[in-house]
Design a protein around this motif. Structure first.
Motif, short mmCIF file in Angstrom:
data_model
loop_
_atom_site.label_atom_id
_atom_site.label_comp_id
_atom_site.label_asym_id
_atom_site.label_seq_id
_atom_site.Cartn_x
_atom_site.Cartn_y
_atom_site.Cartn_z
N SER A 24 0.85 -1.20 0.00
CA SER A 24 0.00 0.00 0.00
C SER A 24 0.88 1.24 0.00
O SER A 24 2.09 1.16 0.24
N LEU A 25 0.24 2.38 -0.25
CA LEU A 25 0.97 3.64 -0.23
C LEU A 25 1.56 3.89 1.15
O LEU A 25 2.68 4.37 1.29
N LYS A 26 0.78 3.54 2.18
CA LYS A 26 1.26 3.76 3.54
C LYS A 26 2.53 2.95 3.80
O LYS A 26 3.51 3.45 4.34
N ASN A 27 2.50 1.68 3.39
CA ASN A 27 3.70 0.85 3.56
C ASN A 27 4.87 1.41 2.77
O ASN A 27 6.01 1.42 3.24
N ALA A 28 4.57 1.86 1.53
CA ALA A 28 5.63 2.42 0.69
C ALA A 28 6.25 3.64 1.35
O ALA A 28 7.47 3.83 1.34
N GLN A 29 5.38 4.48 1.96
CA GLN A 29 5.90 5.69 2.62
C GLN A 29 6.76 5.31 3.83
O GLN A 29 7.77 5.95 4.12
N GLN A 30 6.34 4.26 4.54
CA GLN A 30 7.13 3.82 5.70
C GLN A 30 8.50 3.31 5.26
O GLN A 30 9.51 3.59 5.89
#
Lengths: 435, 88
Positions: free
Chosen positions: A182-188
Motif C-alpha cells: 500500500s501507499l502507507k507501507n511504501a511511505q514507511q
C-alpha cells in the motif's frame, strides 16, 4: 480448434533476467554518455548546458525505459511463479504444466504515478560532491506500490606520474527496489530508507537511533559502476640537439579520455551476478613537436578500443577487465615552410595498447571481504554493519581517507554534510508535476 | 586551467559515440522483442503481454533514441560553430 496453453517457467525467468540485464544496460548507457560528455576537453557555458541537458534528457527517457524494463521483468517473474504454483497444484512438473491463469489480464505492469524525494550529500574535499540518494514511490498499474532507492556516488582520484597527470572519477549508481502492499507501507519504507541514509552520513543526528530500522529485503538490486578518467601527458621543455648542433625545444601533448561502464545485477537470496555491459571511448589528441619554429613533427591519432570482461563469483575473484585496441597515428617529419613540406613522411603507424585490470579481494582486509560477501549475498543488514565497522577503522582509497565516528563521516578530514531533501510528485498521464 | 572552447576532434568522436548509442538502443529493443516471441509461452496472457510489450518498448525506446540523436545533433552544431570561430 483449440491450442494448448502454458509456459516454461524457466524460460519466463530467463527472459525476466534478460529484461533486468537490459535495464542495467540502459542504466550503463546513461552513465556512459554522461561520462563521455564530461571527459573530453570542453569548457564554457555551452558545455555546461549540453551536459546538463543530457542529464535532463536521460531522466526523461532512459530512466523511465529502465524502470519499464524492470517492471516487465517483475511481471515475467510473477508469471513464472504463477506457472510453477499452478503446476505443483496439478501435481505435474513445471515443464509439462498447463496454465490456468487465463484471465487475459496480462498487461505489463507499468508505473502510473510516482513521487520523488532526493537527499543531497556533500563533503570531503572534492570527493563526494556528486553524491546523492533518491527515493521514488511508484504506483503500479496493478494497484501495488514499489519503492525505488537510487544511490549515486562520485569519487575522484588523481595521480601524478612523471610527466603525466591523470585523474579519474568513479561513478556508482545502485538501485534497490522494495515491494509495498500500500501507499502507507511504501511511505514507511521510504522513510526508513531516508533515515538510514541520513544516519549513515551523519551518525550523530537524532535519527541515528533509528539506524537499525528494520527494512524488508529488496526485491532487486542493480549496481552500475563506471569510471570516467582523463590522462594528459606532456613533455615540455625537453632540449633536443639537431645534427648541426642547434638547440630546439619540444612540446608534446597528448590526451586521452576513457570511460568504462559496467553493470552488475544482484538478486538477493540467489547471489547471481552478471556482467552487463562495458563500453569504452577514447580520443587521442594531436601531438606536435616544433624545433625552432621550422623543423616540425606532428601526429594525430584516433583510438579504436574494445573491451572484454568476465566476472566470476567464486568468492574471491570478483571481476576481470581487459581492454585492447589499436591506435592509428599519422605524422610527418620535416621542414614546413611557406605552406610546403620538405622531408620524409613516415607511413601510418599502428600502436597496440593493452590494459588489464583485476579486482581481487582475496588479500583485502577481512572487513572488505566480509562487505563484498554480504553484498553478494544480498545481506543488507550485515553489509551495513560491515560498512560501519569499515568506516570506524578508516578506509584509504588511493590518497583519500574515509573515516567516521559517532558524530560524523569524513573524507580526507573534511566532514560530509547532509544538505537537504527535495520532493516532487509526477502524474504521468497528465504530465503534472508538483514540487 | 583550461581555456573556454572545445577540443573539436574529441567533440566529433564524442558525437559519433553518442549517436552510436542510439543504434545500440534500437538494436536492444529489436532483440528483446524478438527474444520475447521465442519464449515458450502460449495462451491469452502471453498474447496480451507480447502485444503490450511490443507497443510500449517501441514507444519508450523511440523517445530515448530521439533524445540521444538530438544531443548528438546539438553537439555537432556546436562543433561546427567552434570550427567557424576557430577559422575566423
Amino acid at each position: 480448434m483449440s491450442r494448448e496453453i502454458g509456459a516454461d517457467p524457466d524460460a519466463l525467468k530467463a527472459f525476466a533476467q534478460r529484461l533486468h540485464q537490459a535495464a542495467s544496460e540502459v542504466d550503463g548507457m546513461y552513465v556512459n554518455i554522461r561520462g563521455t560528455l564530461h571527459a573530453f576537453e570542453w569548457i564554457g557555458p555551452d558545455a555546461d548546458a549540453i551536459r546538463s541537458e543530457w542529464d535532463t534528457s536521460a531522466r526523461r527517457t532512459l530512466v523511465p525505459l529502465a524502470a519499464y524494463l524492470r517492471s516487465a521483468a517483475a511481471h515475467m517473474a510473477f508469471e513464472a511463479g504463477q506457472q510453477i504454483s499452478v503446476s505443483q497444484g496439478n501435481g505435474a512438473g513445471p515443464r509439462t504444466a498447463r496454465a490456468s491463469t487465463g484471465s487475459g489480464d496480462s498487461k505489463p505492469v507499468t508505473v502510473v504515478k510516482y513521487w520523488d524525494k532526493s537527499v543531497d550529500l556533500s563533503g570531503g574535499e572534492v570527493v563526494v560532491g556528486g553524491t546523492s540518494a533518491e527515493f521514488r514511490i511508484e504506483q503500479l498499474s496493478n494497484g501495488k506500490f514499489q519503492v525505488v532507492e537510487t544511490f549515486k556516488g562520485d569519487a575522484g582520484v588523481g595521480a601524478k606520474l612523471g610527466f603525466a597527470d591523470g585523474s579519474g572519477t568513479a561513478v556508482i549508481t545502485a538501485t534497490s527496489t522494495y515491494g509495498a502492499s500500500s501507499l502507507k507501507n511504501a511511505q514507511q519504507i521510504q522513510r526508513a530508507l531516508e533515515i538510514r541514509t541520513v544516519a549513515a552520513v551523519n551518525p550523530g543526528s537524532e535519527s541515528a537511533a533509528m539506524f537499525f530500522t528494520r527494512l524488508p529485503e529488496p526485491e532487486s538490486i542493480s549496481v552500475v559502476s563506471g569510471v570516467e578518467g582523463s590522462i594528459a601527458a606532456g613533455t615540455p621543455g625537453i632540449l633536443l640537439t639537431s645534427s648541426k648542433g642547434a638547440y630546439g625545444s619540444s612540446a608534446a601533448d597528448a590526451s586521452a579520455t576513457v570511460d568504462i561502464v559496467g553493470g552488475v545485477t544482484m538478486t538477493p537470496g540467489h547471489a547471481t551476478v552478471e556482467t552487463v555491459s562495458f563500453g569504452i571511448a577514447a580520443g587521442i589528441g594531436a601531438a606536435e613537436t616544433m624545433l625552432g619554429g621550422a623543423f616540425g613533427q606532428s601526429a594525430a591519432g584516433e583510438g579504436n578500443l574494445s573491451v572484454e570482461t568476465t566476472v566470476t563469483m567464486d568468492g574471491t575473484h570478483v571481476a576481470s577487465v581487459s581492454v585492447d585496441g589499436t591506435l592509428d597515428a599519422t605524422g610527418s617529419t620535416g621542414l614546413d615552410f611557406a605552406g610546403m613540406h620538405f622531408g620524409p613522411t613516415p607511413p601510418n603507424d599502428s600502436i597496440a595498447v593493452a590494459f588489464q585490470a583485476d579486482i581481487n579481494v582475496a588479500n583485502a582486509p577481512p572487513e572488505i571481504q566480509q562487505l563484498v560477501l554480504d553484498l553478494q549475498a544480498g545481506n543488507g543488514q550485515q553489509a551495513e554493519a560491515a560498512l560501519k565497522q569499515l568506516l570506524a577503522h578508516g578506509v584509504q582509497v588511493n590518497y583519500q581517507v574515509y573515516e567516521g565516528d559517532s558524530s560524523s563521516l569524513r573524507v580526507d578530514a573534511g566532514p560530509v554534510e547532509f544538505k537537504g531533501v527535495g520532493s516532487t510528485m509526477h502524474q504521468i498521464r497528465s504530465g503534472q508535476v508538483t514540487v | 586551467m583550461g581555456m573556454e572552447g572545445m577540443d573539436v576532434e574529441s567533440g566529433q568522436l564524442t558525437a559519433r559515440h553518442i549517436a552510436n548509442k542510439g543504434d545500440v538502443l534500437a538494436d536492444l529493443s529489436a532483440s528483446l522483442t524478438s527474444e520475447l516471441h521465442q519464449v515458450q509461452w502460449v495462451g491469452p496472457d502471453r498474447d496480451v503481454f507480447v502485444d503490450q510489450f511490443t507497443v510500449d518498448i517501441a514507444a519508450t525506446v523511440h523517445a530515448a533514441v530521439t533524445e540521444i540523436a538530438r544531443i548528438a545533433h546539438e553537439l555537432n552544431d556546436r562543433i561546427i560553430r567552434q570550427q567557424a570561430v576557430s577559422n575566423e
